[in-house]
Design a protein around this motif. Structure first.
Motif, PDB file in Angstrom:
ATOM      1  N   CYS A 105       0.834  -1.218   0.000  1.00  0.00           N
ATOM      2  CA  CYS A 105       0.000   0.000   0.000  1.00  0.00           C
ATOM      3  C   CYS A 105       0.858   1.254   0.000  1.00  0.00           C
ATOM      4  O   CYS A 105       0.568   2.227  -0.714  1.00  0.00           O
ATOM      5  CB  CYS A 105      -0.934  -0.013   1.202  1.00  0.00           C
ATOM      6  N   ILE A 106       1.929   1.249   0.808  1.00  0.00           N
ATOM      7  CA  ILE A 106       2.824   2.419   0.845  1.00  0.00           C
ATOM      8  C   ILE A 106       3.532   2.588  -0.494  1.00  0.00           C
ATOM      9  O   ILE A 106       3.672   3.708  -1.009  1.00  0.00           O
ATOM     10  CB  ILE A 106       3.841   2.254   1.990  1.00  0.00           C
ATOM     11  N   SER A 107       3.964   1.463  -1.068  1.00  0.00           N
ATOM     12  CA  SER A 107       4.612   1.528  -2.375  1.00  0.00           C
ATOM     13  C   SER A 107       3.675   2.087  -3.425  1.00  0.00           C
ATOM     14  O   SER A 107       4.063   2.916  -4.256  1.00  0.00           O
ATOM     15  CB  SER A 107       5.107   0.142  -2.781  1.00  0.00           C
ATOM     16  N   PHE A 108       2.390   1.639  -3.388  1.00  0.00           N
ATOM     17  CA  PHE A 108       1.402   2.148  -4.336  1.00  0.00           C
ATOM     18  C   PHE A 108       1.195   3.651  -4.162  1.00  0.00           C
ATOM     19  O   PHE A 108       1.189   4.421  -5.139  1.00  0.00           O
ATOM     20  CB  PHE A 108       0.071   1.416  -4.143  1.00  0.00           C
ATOM     21  N   GLY A 109       1.021   4.116  -2.914  1.00  0.00           N
ATOM     22  CA  GLY A 109       0.752   5.532  -2.673  1.00  0.00           C
ATOM     23  C   GLY A 109       1.902   6.430  -3.079  1.00  0.00           C
ATOM     24  O   GLY A 109       1.703   7.446  -3.759  1.00  0.00           O
ATOM     25  N   VAL A 110       3.127   6.063  -2.705  1.00  0.00           N
ATOM     26  CA  VAL A 110       4.287   6.909  -3.008  1.00  0.00           C
ATOM     27  C   VAL A 110       4.584   6.918  -4.503  1.00  0.00           C
ATOM     28  O   VAL A 110       4.781   7.976  -5.112  1.00  0.00           O
ATOM     29  CB  VAL A 110       5.511   6.437  -2.206  1.00  0.00           C
ATOM     30  N   CYS A 111       4.621   5.731  -5.112  1.00  0.00           N
ATOM     31  CA  CYS A 111       4.937   5.647  -6.542  1.00  0.00           C
ATOM     32  C   CYS A 111       3.886   6.348  -7.389  1.00  0.00           C
ATOM     33  O   CYS A 111       4.208   7.074  -8.343  1.00  0.00           O
ATOM     34  CB  CYS A 111       5.083   4.190  -6.966  1.00  0.00           C
ATOM     35  N   THR A 112       2.601   6.147  -7.060  1.00  0.00           N
ATOM     36  CA  THR A 112       1.538   6.775  -7.834  1.00  0.00           C
ATOM     37  C   THR A 112       1.593   8.291  -7.700  1.00  0.00           C
ATOM     38  O   THR A 112       1.373   9.032  -8.680  1.00  0.00           O
ATOM     39  CB  THR A 112       0.161   6.260  -7.369  1.00  0.00           C
ATOM     40  N   THR A 113       1.907   8.789  -6.504  1.00  0.00           N
ATOM     41  CA  THR A 113       2.001  10.236  -6.300  1.00  0.00           C
ATOM     42  C   THR A 113       3.071  10.852  -7.182  1.00  0.00           C
ATOM     43  O   THR A 113       2.836  11.860  -7.861  1.00  0.00           O
ATOM     44  CB  THR A 113       2.299  10.535  -4.821  1.00  0.00           C
ATOM     45  N   ILE A 118       4.970  13.828 -12.211  1.00  0.00           N
ATOM     46  CA  ILE A 118       5.768  13.994 -13.427  1.00  0.00           C
ATOM     47  C   ILE A 118       4.989  13.555 -14.663  1.00  0.00           C
ATOM     48  O   ILE A 118       5.580  13.242 -15.700  1.00  0.00           O
ATOM     49  CB  ILE A 118       7.098  13.216 -13.315  1.00  0.00           C
ATOM     50  N   SER A 119       3.657  13.527 -14.533  1.00  0.00           N
ATOM     51  CA  SER A 119       2.750  13.262 -15.673  1.00  0.00           C
ATOM     52  C   SER A 119       2.981  11.891 -16.294  1.00  0.00           C
ATOM     53  O   SER A 119       2.978  11.739 -17.528  1.00  0.00           O
ATOM     54  CB  SER A 119       2.892  14.361 -16.740  1.00  0.00           C
ATOM     55  N   GLN A 120       3.163  10.873 -15.457  1.00  0.00           N
ATOM     56  CA  GLN A 120       3.311   9.502 -15.922  1.00  0.00           C
ATOM     57  C   GLN A 120       2.099   8.688 -15.466  1.00  0.00           C
ATOM     58  O   GLN A 120       1.536   8.929 -14.408  1.00  0.00           O
ATOM     59  CB  GLN A 120       4.589   8.875 -15.373  1.00  0.00           C
ATOM     60  N   SER A 121       1.700   7.736 -16.294  1.00  0.00           N
ATOM     61  CA  SER A 121       0.535   6.919 -15.964  1.00  0.00           C
ATOM     62  C   SER A 121       0.928   5.758 -15.061  1.00  0.00           C
ATOM     63  O   SER A 121       2.070   5.297 -15.078  1.00  0.00           O
ATOM     64  CB  SER A 121      -0.107   6.369 -17.246  1.00  0.00           C
ATOM     65  N   GLY A 122      -0.039   5.300 -14.243  1.00  0.00           N
ATOM     66  CA  GLY A 122       0.193   4.155 -13.372  1.00  0.00           C
ATOM     67  C   GLY A 122      -0.368   2.876 -13.984  1.00  0.00           C
ATOM     68  O   GLY A 122      -1.130   2.897 -14.949  1.00  0.00           O
ATOM     69  N   ASN A 123       0.006   1.723 -13.406  1.00  0.00           N
ATOM     70  CA  ASN A 123      -0.452   0.430 -13.918  1.00  0.00           C
ATOM     71  C   ASN A 123      -1.295  -0.328 -12.894  1.00  0.00           C
ATOM     72  O   ASN A 123      -1.513  -1.525 -13.029  1.00  0.00           O
ATOM     73  CB  ASN A 123       0.753  -0.423 -14.330  1.00  0.00           C
ATOM     74  N   SER A 124      -1.752   0.382 -11.852  1.00  0.00           N
ATOM     75  CA  SER A 124      -2.557  -0.269 -10.827  1.00  0.00           C
ATOM     76  C   SER A 124      -4.043  -0.139 -11.165  1.00  0.00           C
ATOM     77  O   SER A 124      -4.478   0.832 -11.792  1.00  0.00           O
ATOM     78  CB  SER A 124      -2.270   0.353  -9.455  1.00  0.00           C
ATOM     79  N   LYS A 125      -4.814  -1.123 -10.720  1.00  0.00           N
ATOM     80  CA  LYS A 125      -6.255  -1.129 -10.970  1.00  0.00           C
ATOM     81  C   LYS A 125      -6.990  -0.715  -9.699  1.00  0.00           C
ATOM     82  O   LYS A 125      -6.743  -1.269  -8.623  1.00  0.00           O
ATOM     83  CB  LYS A 125      -6.708  -2.514 -11.415  1.00  0.00           C
ATOM     84  N   ALA A 126      -7.864   0.288  -9.841  1.00  0.00           N
ATOM     85  CA  ALA A 126      -8.624   0.789  -8.690  1.00  0.00           C
ATOM     86  C   ALA A 126     -10.024   0.175  -8.709  1.00  0.00           C
ATOM     87  O   ALA A 126     -10.720   0.195  -9.731  1.00  0.00           O
ATOM     88  CB  ALA A 126      -8.706   2.316  -8.733  1.00  0.00           C
ATOM     89  N   TYR A 127     -10.462  -0.346  -7.574  1.00  0.00           N
ATOM     90  CA  TYR A 127     -11.785  -0.971  -7.473  1.00  0.00           C
ATOM     91  C   TYR A 127     -12.820  -0.022  -6.876  1.00  0.00           C
ATOM     92  O   TYR A 127     -13.977  -0.018  -7.262  1.00  0.00           O
ATOM     93  CB  TYR A 127     -11.705  -2.236  -6.605  1.00  0.00           C
ATOM     94  N   SER A 128     -12.394   0.811  -5.936  1.00  0.00           N
ATOM     95  CA  SER A 128     -13.360   1.643  -5.211  1.00  0.00           C
ATOM     96  C   SER A 128     -13.464   3.026  -5.838  1.00  0.00           C
ATOM     97  O   SER A 128     -12.527   3.520  -6.482  1.00  0.00           O
ATOM     98  CB  SER A 128     -12.941   1.778  -3.741  1.00  0.00           C
ATOM     99  N   LEU A 134      -9.915  10.108  -5.672  1.00  0.00           N
ATOM    100  CA  LEU A 134      -8.670  10.648  -5.122  1.00  0.00           C
ATOM    101  C   LEU A 134      -7.581  10.719  -6.185  1.00  0.00           C
ATOM    102  O   LEU A 134      -6.812  11.698  -6.247  1.00  0.00           O
ATOM    103  CB  LEU A 134      -8.210   9.778  -3.951  1.00  0.00           C
ATOM    104  N   LEU A 135      -7.502   9.704  -7.047  1.00  0.00           N
ATOM    105  CA  LEU A 135      -6.527   9.745  -8.142  1.00  0.00           C
ATOM    106  C   LEU A 135      -6.822  10.894  -9.099  1.00  0.00           C
ATOM    107  O   LEU A 135      -5.910  11.582  -9.571  1.00  0.00           O
ATOM    108  CB  LEU A 135      -6.536   8.416  -8.902  1.00  0.00           C
ATOM    109  N   PHE A 136      -8.106  11.127  -9.383  1.00  0.00           N
ATOM    110  CA  PHE A 136      -8.484  12.222 -10.278  1.00  0.00           C
ATOM    111  C   PHE A 136      -8.140  13.579  -9.661  1.00  0.00           C
ATOM    112  O   PHE A 136      -7.619  14.472 -10.339  1.00  0.00           O
ATOM    113  CB  PHE A 136      -9.988  12.139 -10.576  1.00  0.00           C
TER     114      PHE A 136
END
Length: 361
Positions: A105-113, A118-128, A134-136
């Motif tokens: 979870c920490i890895s997801f939050g820090v990396c996604t932030t 830097i305007s890069q897309s993530g590869n994680s799937k959000a269910y909720s 929050l991502l938007f």
């Protein structure tokens, strides 16, 4: 006192009056008489113009320190929110056997932030819906920040930032700028000063011949200051060794290093001194001092150079458009090299850990 110089001729009664760039020097007053003051003479310098800044911290210049701190705090808040939201999503929507731990979870939050920053897309799937909203929100926030940063960086590259010029006496000492003249007379009035500031700038003063000053002024990049006399009505007495090309690389100091009043020297007990003082007083009162300064400058000095020097008094010297070079992107190159080095070390560390784990299994 040989009698060959101007003051020596007065001592030997070869002349009755001496008028020139001479101040009320005490050493000479012990032998000669002084008239009332003629003009105020300010001694100042033409110093090298400020250069364009090209430094490694160029990527940090669009924002001030406080704004960078606020952005870092905002990124920490985003990362914390994403960590908690992703952890809650795991508890609500994922089966217990497939739930991720806190480290993921920490890895997801820090990396996604930082990817969004830097305007890069993530590869994680959000269910909720919470994580998606929050991502938007984080994406919009980072988009605004990066747009402002890009605009600030473009303005810095378009309008160049200049270094500080040694255009005041304190800055002249701070930059330890070498300055020069063709005679000791330029600084003789302040040689006996006890001020630390004056002593420091005198340490960097040098005397050169006119030919040596001409050679220094003709360098491709002038790196020395040249003494000039600031006249009372806005003009400057500038040596012939300073041409138009040298003036283009120089700016006039904002203040004087020092000033004194010029006088006329006469022999001791000269009988016409009172009449001379009366004439000088009438000369000042009638405005002839201003007229004669303009007249002498027009007849004897280069008006183009006078205009060039006066233009430097209005502010920073305009260096004109300068094509961008690799030095303008030194900061970005350093960031790229540092990032590549960290990525390489991380990759090697991952290989080593993988090899060690395989050996243990």
């Amino acid at each position: 006192m040989s009698g060959d110089g101007a003051l020596g001729m007065l001592i030997n009664r070869k002349a009755d009056i001496c008028i020139g760039a001479m101040y009320s020097w005490y050493e000479d007053y012990t032998y000669l008489d002084l008239s009332m003051y003629l003009v105020r003479s300010g001694i100042t310098c033409l110093v090298p113009a400020p250069l364009r800044l090209t430094s490694w911290y160029l990527p940090l210049e669009p924002f001030k320190e406080t704004l960078w701190a606020a952005i870092l705090l905002c990124l920490c808040a985003e990362a914390t929110g994403l960590v908690l939201a992703f952890k809650s999503e795991q508890a609500l929507y994922v089966l217990p056997s497939y739930r991720e731990g806190w480290w993921t979870c920490i890895s997801f939050g820090v990396c996604t932030t930082f990817k969004l920053f830097i305007s890069q897309s993530g590869n994680s799937k959000a269910y909720s819906l919470t994580v998606r909203v929050l991502l938007f929100a984080c994406f919009l926030n980072d988009l605004i920040i990066t747009s402002i940063y890009g605009g600030g960086l473009a303005s810095i590259l378009t309008i160049p930032s200049l270094d500080e010029a040694a255009d005041t006496v304190p800055r002249l000492r701070f930059h330890r700028l070498q300055w020069a003249a063709n005679s000791e007379a330029w600084v003789s009035a302040i040689r006996a000063s006890d001020e630390a500031l004056v002593k420091d700038i005198l340490y960097n003063f040098h005397i050169y011949s006119d030919d040596e000053l001409l050679r220094l002024a003709q360098d491709q990049h002038v790196r020395i200051g040249f003494t000039v006399e600031r006249l009372p009505f806005g003009h400057f007495a500038i040596g012939n060794y300073l041409g138009s090309q040298a003036i283009d690389q120089l700016v006039i100091m904002k203040d004087d290093i020092y000033f004194q009043y010029t006088v006329a020297f006469v022999p001791r007990l000269w009988p016409l001194l009172d009449k001379l003082n009366t004439l000088i007083y009438s000369w000042h009162s009638s405005g002839f001092d201003k007229y004669w300064e303009y007249r002498v400058v027009a007849d004897n000095l280069n008006l183009k150079i006078q205009q060039q020097v006066q233009e430097t008094m209005t502010g920073s010297k305009d260096i004109g458009p300068v094509p961008l070079g690799m030095s303008n992107f030194a900061g970005f190159i350093i960031v790229w090299i540092l990032g590549s080095a960290i990525a390489t070390l991380t990759f090697l560390l991952e290989l080593a850990l993988t090899y060690i784990l395989k050996e243990m299994i």
